[in-house]
Design a protein around this motif. Structure first.
Motif, PDB file in Angstrom:
ATOM      1  N   SER A  19      50.574  38.419  36.515  1.00 40.52           N
ATOM      2  CA  SER A  19      49.274  37.748  36.466  1.00 40.52           C
ATOM      3  C   SER A  19      49.292  36.618  35.438  1.00 40.52           C
ATOM      4  O   SER A  19      48.594  35.612  35.604  1.00 40.52           O
ATOM      5  CB  SER A  19      48.172  38.756  36.122  1.00 40.52           C
ATOM      6  N   VAL A  33      42.093  35.438  36.612  1.00 34.16           N
ATOM      7  CA  VAL A  33      42.978  35.854  37.696  1.00 34.16           C
ATOM      8  C   VAL A  33      42.586  37.241  38.187  1.00 34.16           C
ATOM      9  O   VAL A  33      42.491  37.502  39.390  1.00 34.16           O
ATOM     10  CB  VAL A  33      44.446  35.845  37.239  1.00 34.16           C
ATOM     11  N   VAL A  36      39.281  37.193  40.284  1.00 32.17           N
ATOM     12  CA  VAL A  36      39.386  36.620  41.624  1.00 32.17           C
ATOM     13  C   VAL A  36      40.209  37.516  42.548  1.00 32.17           C
ATOM     14  O   VAL A  36      39.805  37.812  43.678  1.00 32.17           O
ATOM     15  CB  VAL A  36      39.996  35.209  41.553  1.00 32.17           C
ATOM     16  N   LEU A  37      41.356  37.991  42.076  1.00 32.99           N
ATOM     17  CA  LEU A  37      42.244  38.758  42.948  1.00 32.99           C
ATOM     18  C   LEU A  37      41.771  40.185  43.178  1.00 32.99           C
ATOM     19  O   LEU A  37      42.306  40.887  44.042  1.00 32.99           O
ATOM     20  CB  LEU A  37      43.671  38.755  42.382  1.00 32.99           C
ATOM     21  N   ALA A  50      38.715  29.518  41.477  1.00 32.53           N
ATOM     22  CA  ALA A  50      39.105  30.613  42.369  1.00 32.53           C
ATOM     23  C   ALA A  50      40.118  30.125  43.406  1.00 32.53           C
ATOM     24  O   ALA A  50      41.110  30.813  43.702  1.00 32.53           O
ATOM     25  CB  ALA A  50      37.871  31.197  43.049  1.00 32.53           C
ATOM     26  N   ASP A  51      39.890  28.930  43.955  1.00 35.62           N
ATOM     27  CA  ASP A  51      40.839  28.376  44.936  1.00 35.62           C
ATOM     28  C   ASP A  51      42.207  28.137  44.283  1.00 35.62           C
ATOM     29  O   ASP A  51      43.251  28.406  44.897  1.00 35.62           O
ATOM     30  CB  ASP A  51      40.292  27.063  45.507  1.00 35.62           C
ATOM     31  N   ILE A  53      43.480  29.738  41.741  1.00 32.94           N
ATOM     32  CA  ILE A  53      44.099  31.036  41.468  1.00 32.94           C
ATOM     33  C   ILE A  53      44.737  31.605  42.732  1.00 32.94           C
ATOM     34  O   ILE A  53      45.885  32.071  42.716  1.00 32.94           O
ATOM     35  CB  ILE A  53      43.049  32.013  40.890  1.00 32.94           C
ATOM     36  N   ARG A  54      44.011  31.551  43.841  1.00 29.25           N
ATOM     37  CA  ARG A  54      44.563  32.084  45.090  1.00 29.25           C
ATOM     38  C   ARG A  54      45.778  31.275  45.547  1.00 29.25           C
ATOM     39  O   ARG A  54      46.765  31.838  46.039  1.00 29.25           O
ATOM     40  CB  ARG A  54      43.478  32.112  46.168  1.00 29.25           C
ATOM     41  N   ALA A  55      45.709  29.962  45.359  1.00 22.37           N
ATOM     42  CA  ALA A  55      46.845  29.116  45.743  1.00 22.37           C
ATOM     43  C   ALA A  55      48.059  29.411  44.866  1.00 22.37           C
ATOM     44  O   ALA A  55      49.201  29.488  45.355  1.00 22.37           O
ATOM     45  CB  ALA A  55      46.450  27.645  45.643  1.00 22.37           C
ATOM     46  N   ALA A  57      48.708  32.256  43.296  1.00 22.58           N
ATOM     47  CA  ALA A  57      49.226  33.585  43.653  1.00 22.58           C
ATOM     48  C   ALA A  57      50.063  33.516  44.917  1.00 22.58           C
ATOM     49  O   ALA A  57      51.133  34.142  45.008  1.00 22.58           O
ATOM     50  CB  ALA A  57      48.059  34.562  43.819  1.00 22.58           C
ATOM     51  N   ALA A  58      49.587  32.734  45.906  1.00 19.19           N
ATOM     52  CA  ALA A  58      50.349  32.604  47.151  1.00 19.19           C
ATOM     53  C   ALA A  58      51.665  31.876  46.912  1.00 19.19           C
ATOM     54  O   ALA A  58      52.716  32.262  47.454  1.00 19.19           O
ATOM     55  CB  ALA A  58      49.498  31.857  48.188  1.00 19.19           C
TER      56      ALA A  58
END
Length: 355
Positions: A19, A33, A36-37, A50-51, A53-55, A57-58
């Motif tokens: 993380s 992190v 959001v996750l 949030a966008d 963080i998701r990007a 993580a991916a």
């Protein structure tokens, strides 16, 4: 000639992203992190962050592995929640609900023990939960007050919810000063200049929460160039009837046009006093309560404008901070954390009368 061992040329696997890696790539904190996750970003983290963080993580292929974390840290994934008497009250029970949901979002469960304000029983419950190897403690109070942690509670990470301590860990509390300011601004903004506040317990030292509410009322009133008369009163409906009658039984040009109460039950008594005196609410006098208490504020006639205490948010925030420390390594707060209150505007507030 003797040959040495053949080196292992198989590719080594890259270390699993953490993380912290996601936070670094996204340019945010590890707490963000986690929010959001774990599906708790809405209202806490901006959509843009949030966008990102998701990007991130991916891109890194990050997947939370709570089982591995628990094994590595020898964690039981449990939190001990010690309460004075909250389990006996549906009103403040929202605090426990917030704590439970925040814990569940990160793979934790809460074990709640209510000691009924018996210090000996509290010590026994703390010892029993320590024997079950809880990862951390939360002490949750029914009403905002000063608290001295029981022996053993500080042997693991701990935070307070709805209470404060001069010696122990930080507390997550309602921003009572901000709440008091909301209450008086609701009437000052509508032209009221003769305002009184029913606060505290008559003849006794006011509770810490009430002192903070008074400070917020006086600060906001001074900023608006107004003054508020503060009257010591009790906490029950009868006290509101008594003091409401005393203040409102006066000529129209002399009586307050707005009354603030430090509790909804007192505000309900003021409504009864006004009706008995033949005064209309809000045409002749406005009434503002505090707490947004179930079965009282919304059901009053007229429905009561009040300041809602953020009990559920206090529970959520306390557990979020504690788990950010346990799971992400974030430091525990070293000072009290204030959670904003919210004004609930209903029919008991209106413009000042034209006289």
């Amino acid at each position: 000639m003797r040959e040495g061992p053949v080196p292992d040329r198989r590719p080594t696997s890259a270390p699993r992203p953490t993380s912290a890696d996601v936070a670094r790539l996204a340019g945010v904190s590890r707490t963000a992190v986690s929010f959001v996750l774990n599906g708790r970003g809405t209202g806490n983290i901006s959509a843009e962050n949030a966008d990102r963080i998701r990007a991130a993580a991916a891109q890194l292929g990050y997947v939370a592995n709570s089982a591995a974390v628990n094994l590595r840290r020898r964690s039981t994934a449990t939190l001990g929640v010690i309460t004075d008497e909250i389990t006996q009250s549906p009103f403040a029970g929202r605090l426990l609900q917030g704590a439970r949901e925040a814990a569940y979002a990160r793979g934790y469960v809460t074990i709640v023990a209510d000691y009924g304000r018996d210090p000996a029983r509290e010590r026994e419950m703390v010892a029993a939960l320590r024997a079950r190897q809880v990862d951390g403690f939360v002490h949750a109070a029914m009403s905002m007050r000063e608290y001295e942690p029981a022996a053993g509670m500080l042997e693991v990470p701990a935070l307070l919810a709805n209470c404060v301590s001069r010696k122990g860990p930080a507390g997550v509390i309602a921003d009572e000063e901000q709440g008091g300011a909301l209450a008086v601004e609701a009437v000052l903004s509508r032209g009221h200049t003769r305002v009184a506040m029913l606060a505290g317990v008559e003849g006794a030292r006011r509770e810490s929460a009430t002192e903070r509410r008074i400070a917020g009322v006086q600060r906001a009133a001074a900023a608006a160039g107004a003054r508020v008369r503060v009257v010591d009163a009790g906490w029950q409906i009868a006290d509101g009837v008594r003091w409401g009658t005393a203040l409102l039984d006066a000529p129209a040009g002399e009586r307050p046009t707005a009354l603030l109460a430090a509790r909804d039950r007192v505000a309900l008594g003021v409504l009864l006093a006004a009706a008995h005196l033949g005064l209309r609410v809000p045409e002749d006098v406005c009434v503002v309560g505090y707490d947004d208490e179930d079965q009282i504020a919304a059901e009053a006639v007229p429905a009561l404008t009040t300041v809602a205490l953020p009990h559920q948010q206090i529970g959520e925030r306390t557990v979020d901070l504690l788990l950010a420390h346990l799971l992400d390594g974030d430091p525990l707060p070293d000072s009290d954390v204030r959670v904003p209150c919210r004004l609930v505007l209903r029919e008991s507030v209106g413009p000042a009368p034209n006289r």
